[in-house]
Scaffold this motif. Structure first.
Motif, PDB file in Angstrom:
ATOM      1  N   GLN A 139       0.821  -1.214   0.000  1.00 30.94           N
ATOM      2  CA  GLN A 139       0.000   0.000   0.000  1.00 30.94           C
ATOM      3  C   GLN A 139       0.857   1.267   0.000  1.00 30.94           C
ATOM      4  O   GLN A 139       0.349   2.358  -0.241  1.00 30.94           O
ATOM      5  N   ALA A 164      -7.889   1.171  -2.104  1.00 25.83           N
ATOM      6  CA  ALA A 164      -6.942   2.272  -1.950  1.00 25.83           C
ATOM      7  C   ALA A 164      -6.455   2.815  -3.287  1.00 25.83           C
ATOM      8  O   ALA A 164      -5.643   3.740  -3.304  1.00 25.83           O
ATOM      9  N   ARG A 182      -3.581  -2.721  -4.076  1.00 24.24           N
ATOM     10  CA  ARG A 182      -4.174  -1.445  -3.672  1.00 24.24           C
ATOM     11  C   ARG A 182      -5.652  -1.394  -4.062  1.00 24.24           C
ATOM     12  O   ARG A 182      -6.487  -0.899  -3.295  1.00 24.24           O
TER      13      ARG A 182
END
Length: 309
Positions: free
Chosen positions: A159, A219, A214
């Motif tokens: 991330q 994200a 991600r």
């Protein structure tokens, strides 16, 4: 000895897909789909067994792996689930296959489940490691049990930009560590790992992997062109083709297994637990091949010999 696989490529709208093919071109078609961080060599023992049983076995390198390449520099290097599933169906089109049995583990199981959920008319039957392997993005926004979060350390690392840099700099060492952690009790063969690790040198490997993790943590944005497919997947569509699901009893990524996924499969379904870790085609190739052959027996002559015109 069986003849060696034939290496070839097929062009889709987005990719030049590299793949290995075993068996006769007139055989019943099955696609074997690898995961991260693995490659086509995961099926070195499974594919010949299926070819001996009359299959046309196609083992593609997924986007971001090995010789598979994007055709255009401006194509998003997406690793999201709808992209992976769409690649499977695009490859069937490129190979002229109307319907095939799909089988996979890790990202390959995800690819196979997504393709089956979205395009069931293209799938004769399914072998899925880890049950109903479609990512629930909303659920991923929330933490799992601490023990599982610990096992998922690499997903958390990815991330961050530190994680992207680490994967780029140390991809072999990082991926080797995952092999060891995910397959406890399995004697890792250095030659086999090095053969697979060559696939991680693909120029898009890092971007595809980082985006995959991600996106599934909500994200990173997905490819806008895949939004409708992701919306359908968010509805958790059932798998409507005959399916064998597999669990490895020693897989730390799947504590407790996935037997409770049974309600997601509305056609004939059987769940099997194998004494293995996460890399089941490597660790228990006979069991993986037998699952494919079981599905083949169930679907019989509907197993995909017809070709698209």
């Amino acid at each position: 000895m069986p003849p060696p696989p034939r290496a070839s490529t097929a062009r889709t709208a987005l990719l030049e897909v590299a793949y290995l093919q075993y068996g006769s071109a007139d055989g019943w078609p099955v696609l074997l789909l690898h995961g991260f961080p693995y490659d086509v060599r995961a099926y070195d023992e499974v594919a010949p067994a299926l070819a001996d049983a009359g299959a046309r076995v196609v083992v593609p390198y997924l986007r971001g792996f090995g010789p598979t390449r994007f055709l255009a520099a401006d194509t998003m290097r997406s690793g999201q689930q709808a992209a992976l599933g769409g690649d499977v169906v695009a490859l069937l089109d490129a190979l002229g296959i109307e319907r095939a049995i799909l089988a996979g583990f890790d990202w390959g199981g995800l690819s196979a489940c997504v393709a089956t959920a979205l395009w069931p008319e293209r799938v004769a039957g399914l072998v899925s490691y880890a049950g109903y392997d479609v990512i629930d993005i909303d659920r991923q926004r929330h933490p799992a049990a601490p023990a599982l979060e610990h096992v998922m350390w690499y997903q958390h690392l990815f991330q961050t930009e530190r994680g992207r840099e680490g994967l780029a700099m140390h991809r072999r060492a990082l991926c080797r560590l995952l092999w060891e952690q995910w397959s406890p009790g399995w004697m890792l063969d250095e030659a086999r790992f090095e053969a697979a690790a060559a696939a991680f040198e693909n120029p898009d490997f890092v971007e595809v992997v980082i985006h995959a993790y991600r996106f599934c943590f909500a994200a990173a944005a997905g490819d806008p062109g895949l939004a409708a497919h992701e919306a359908r997947l968010a509805g958790r569509p059932a798998i409507t083709v005959p399916t064998v699901t597999l669990d490895g009893s020693r897989d730390p990524l799947k504590p407790g297994g996935t037997a409770d996924h049974a309600a997601r499969f509305t056609a004939r379904h059987e769940h099997r637990v194998i004494d293995a870790g996460h890399a089941l085609p490597y660790e228990a190739p006979d069991a993986f091949a037998d699952a494919v052959l079981t599905v083949r027996r169930w679907v019989g002559d509907t197993g995909g010999r017809e070709r698209r015109r």
